[in-house]
Design a protein around this motif. Structure first.
Motif, PDB file in Angstrom:
ATOM      1  N   VAL A  68      48.295  21.332  34.969  1.00  0.00           N
ATOM      2  CA  VAL A  68      48.246  21.882  36.322  1.00  0.00           C
ATOM      3  C   VAL A  68      49.108  23.130  36.415  1.00  0.00           C
ATOM      4  N   LEU A  69      50.295  23.083  35.810  1.00  0.00           N
ATOM      5  CA  LEU A  69      51.176  24.249  35.836  1.00  0.00           C
ATOM      6  C   LEU A  69      50.530  25.430  35.127  1.00  0.00           C
ATOM      7  N   SER A  70      49.781  25.165  34.064  1.00  0.00           N
ATOM      8  CA  SER A  70      49.083  26.240  33.358  1.00  0.00           C
ATOM      9  C   SER A  70      48.099  26.938  34.277  1.00  0.00           C
ATOM     10  N   TYR A  71      47.413  26.172  35.111  1.00  0.00           N
ATOM     11  CA  TYR A  71      46.462  26.778  36.043  1.00  0.00           C
ATOM     12  C   TYR A  71      47.180  27.546  37.143  1.00  0.00           C
ATOM     13  N   LEU A  72      48.335  27.058  37.564  1.00  0.00           N
ATOM     14  CA  LEU A  72      49.116  27.800  38.553  1.00  0.00           C
ATOM     15  C   LEU A  72      49.587  29.130  37.973  1.00  0.00           C
ATOM     16  N   GLU A  73      49.930  29.128  36.695  1.00  0.00           N
ATOM     17  CA  GLU A  73      50.334  30.367  36.024  1.00  0.00           C
ATOM     18  C   GLU A  73      49.168  31.341  35.957  1.00  0.00           C
ATOM     19  N   ILE A  74      47.980  30.827  35.659  1.00  0.00           N
ATOM     20  CA  ILE A  74      46.791  31.676  35.588  1.00  0.00           C
ATOM     21  C   ILE A  74      46.482  32.275  36.958  1.00  0.00           C
ATOM     22  N   GLU A  75      46.555  31.444  38.009  1.00  0.00           N
ATOM     23  CA  GLU A  75      46.296  31.937  39.353  1.00  0.00           C
ATOM     24  C   GLU A  75      47.285  33.031  39.742  1.00  0.00           C
ATOM     25  N   ASP A  97      48.865  35.077  37.699  1.00  0.00           N
ATOM     26  CA  ASP A  97      48.570  36.290  36.931  1.00  0.00           C
ATOM     27  C   ASP A  97      47.324  36.996  37.467  1.00  0.00           C
ATOM     28  N   LEU A  98      46.316  36.229  37.870  1.00  0.00           N
ATOM     29  CA  LEU A  98      45.108  36.830  38.426  1.00  0.00           C
ATOM     30  C   LEU A  98      45.398  37.523  39.755  1.00  0.00           C
ATOM     31  N   GLU A  99      46.249  36.905  40.568  1.00  0.00           N
ATOM     32  CA  GLU A  99      46.613  37.529  41.841  1.00  0.00           C
ATOM     33  C   GLU A  99      47.333  38.847  41.604  1.00  0.00           C
ATOM     34  N   ARG A 100      48.191  38.884  40.589  1.00  0.00           N
ATOM     35  CA  ARG A 100      48.902  40.118  40.273  1.00  0.00           C
ATOM     36  C   ARG A 100      47.937  41.188  39.780  1.00  0.00           C
ATOM     37  N   MET A 101      46.956  40.787  38.971  1.00  0.00           N
ATOM     38  CA  MET A 101      45.967  41.744  38.484  1.00  0.00           C
ATOM     39  C   MET A 101      45.148  42.305  39.624  1.00  0.00           C
ATOM     40  N   ASP A 102      44.723  41.421  40.546  1.00  0.00           N
ATOM     41  CA  ASP A 102      43.929  41.868  41.687  1.00  0.00           C
ATOM     42  C   ASP A 102      44.728  42.836  42.557  1.00  0.00           C
ATOM     43  N   ALA A 103      46.000  42.508  42.772  1.00  0.00           N
ATOM     44  CA  ALA A 103      46.842  43.372  43.595  1.00  0.00           C
ATOM     45  C   ALA A 103      47.022  44.735  42.935  1.00  0.00           C
ATOM     46  N   SER A 104      47.178  44.718  41.609  1.00  0.00           N
ATOM     47  CA  SER A 104      47.362  45.971  40.880  1.00  0.00           C
ATOM     48  C   SER A 104      46.110  46.829  40.938  1.00  0.00           C
ATOM     49  N   GLU A 105      44.933  46.206  40.789  1.00  0.00           N
ATOM     50  CA  GLU A 105      43.675  46.944  40.844  1.00  0.00           C
ATOM     51  C   GLU A 105      43.446  47.524  42.237  1.00  0.00           C
ATOM     52  N   MET A 106      43.765  46.748  43.251  1.00  0.00           N
ATOM     53  CA  MET A 106      43.608  47.235  44.621  1.00  0.00           C
ATOM     54  C   MET A 106      44.504  48.443  44.868  1.00  0.00           C
ATOM     55  N   GLU A 107      45.692  48.392  44.333  1.00  0.00           N
ATOM     56  CA  GLU A 107      46.669  49.452  44.556  1.00  0.00           C
ATOM     57  C   GLU A 107      46.218  50.776  43.950  1.00  0.00           C
ATOM     58  N   TYR A 108      45.567  50.714  42.803  1.00  0.00           N
ATOM     59  CA  TYR A 108      45.231  51.940  42.081  1.00  0.00           C
ATOM     60  C   TYR A 108      43.776  52.391  42.259  1.00  0.00           C
ATOM     61  N   THR A 109      42.923  51.538  42.808  1.00  0.00           N
ATOM     62  CA  THR A 109      41.515  51.921  42.899  1.00  0.00           C
ATOM     63  C   THR A 109      41.023  52.094  44.332  1.00  0.00           C
ATOM     64  N   LEU A 110      41.767  51.593  45.318  1.00  0.00           N
ATOM     65  CA  LEU A 110      41.290  51.667  46.690  1.00  0.00           C
ATOM     66  C   LEU A 110      42.261  52.430  47.570  1.00  0.00           C
ATOM     67  N   ASP A 111      41.711  53.270  48.395  1.00  0.00           N
ATOM     68  CA  ASP A 111      42.503  53.960  49.402  1.00  0.00           C
ATOM     69  C   ASP A 111      42.421  53.137  50.681  1.00  0.00           C
ATOM     70  N   GLU A 112      43.534  52.984  51.361  1.00  0.00           N
ATOM     71  CA  GLU A 112      43.565  52.156  52.565  1.00  0.00           C
ATOM     72  C   GLU A 112      42.524  52.604  53.575  1.00  0.00           C
ATOM     73  N   ASP A 113      42.267  53.936  53.669  1.00  0.00           N
ATOM     74  CA  ASP A 113      41.299  54.447  54.637  1.00  0.00           C
ATOM     75  C   ASP A 113      39.865  54.078  54.278  1.00  0.00           C
ATOM     76  N   GLU A 114      39.639  53.696  52.992  1.00  0.00           N
ATOM     77  CA  GLU A 114      38.285  53.394  52.549  1.00  0.00           C
ATOM     78  C   GLU A 114      37.911  51.938  52.808  1.00  0.00           C
ATOM     79  N   LEU A 115      38.883  51.102  53.162  1.00  0.00           N
ATOM     80  CA  LEU A 115      38.601  49.691  53.381  1.00  0.00           C
ATOM     81  C   LEU A 115      37.895  49.482  54.716  1.00  0.00           C
ATOM     82  N   ASP A 116      36.797  48.751  54.694  1.00  0.00           N
ATOM     83  CA  ASP A 116      36.087  48.415  55.917  1.00  0.00           C
ATOM     84  C   ASP A 116      36.438  46.985  56.275  1.00  0.00           C
TER      85      ASP A 116
END
Length: 279
Positions: free
Chosen positions: A110-117, A119-138
């Motif tokens: 279970v802890l392994s899956y929490l670690e994966i979750e 890491d995935l959240e961090r990846m998603d946050a990083s991608e959002m930060e560098y690929t999306l402009d706040e003004d472009e979000l609908d």
């Protein structure tokens, strides 16, 4: 800093269990165990479909003594301890090091899956930060999408919700007040996603069944000077051959039957369904 339940130590004094007390898991704790067991079976399902006797999984369950075994041996051990945990068959006080490690692997998974979750959240946050402009979000479109959702999705519980509910049930049975329980469950997430908090709760849940963590000392004592290791084992009440016990290597026919029974215990389909392993 979070306030976590003190973790168990393999050097602690052995817990005295009531011989008349049932070791069968119930309520949300049983649901948490089944959920973890079910996703563990995805790894073994991949091995079954591969069909090779020499199949080696890249997945680690987080318990060295268990991870070093062949997957067929892991399957057999999981069936033995899960019969006890979910059906009340057998006595965990009679388990050897491999059986204890196998049971603990269900919680460590279970802890392994929490670690994966995390890491995935961090990846998603990083991608959002560098690929999306706040003004472009609908945001209006996003809200419309979220309102629809997937039918039945709201009924599913996350790992964190399952852990929390299982821990609350445990503490209530032990006579703790809701206020005391809330004090332990209250935490402030840190940069690590506060995995230590969830780790502590999982440890506490596992300790309902495990009377010690001697299996965690396997590598240390097997590599130590034999005379020193003997003294330590004697002091801790560990049998001389405790760490050299072996697990049976089941036949192909037995493996199929064991997988079927484990799937029934976990409440997941034995054949069909989502066949993708979690890697």
């Amino acid at each position: 800093m979070s306030r976590s339940v003190p973790r168990a130590s393999p050097w602690r004094d052995k817990v005295i269990f009531d011989p008349n007390e049932s070791h069968q898991l119930t309520g949300t704790h049983a649901a948490l165990y089944r959920e973890s067991l079910g996703v563990m079976l995805d790894v073994f399902r991949e091995a079954l479909f591969d069909g090779s006797e020499d199949y080696v999984s890249v997945w680690s369950f987080g318990v060295t003594l268990f991870d070093e075994l062949h997957w067929q041996q892991q399957l057999g051990l999981l069936l033995s301890v899960s019969r006890c945990a979910l059906n009340g068959s057998g006595d965990p006080e009679d388990w050897n090091a491999l059986e204890k490690a196998s049971f603990y692997a269900v919680y460590r998974n279970v802890l392994s899956y929490l670690e994966i979750e995390r890491d995935l959240e961090r990846m998603d946050a990083s991608e959002m930060e560098y690929t999306l402009d706040e003004d472009e979000l609908d945001l209006e479109d996003d809200d419309e999408y979220d309102e629809g959702g997937d039918e039945g999705e709201g009924d599913e519980q996350s790992w964190q919700e399952l852990i929390t509910a299982a821990y609350q049930e445990k503490c209530l049975r032990e006579g703790q007040t809701p206020e005391e329980i809330e004090a332990f469950l209250r935490y402030t997430p840190d940069g690590d996603g506060d995995l230590q908090h969830w780790f502590s709760l999982l440890e506490s849940l596992a300790d309902q069944t495990l009377d010690d963590r001697d299996f965690e000392m396997a590598a240390t004592l097997m590599d130590a000077d034999p005379e020193i290791a003997t003294v330590i084992k004697t002091q801790l009440g560990i049998q001389p051959d405790y760490f050299v016990a072996t697990a049976d290597e089941p036949s192909s026919e037995a493996v199929s039957e064991m997988f079927q029974e484990l799937a029934e215990l976990a409440g997941v389909p034995a054949v069909g369904g989502d066949d993708d392993a979690p890697y």
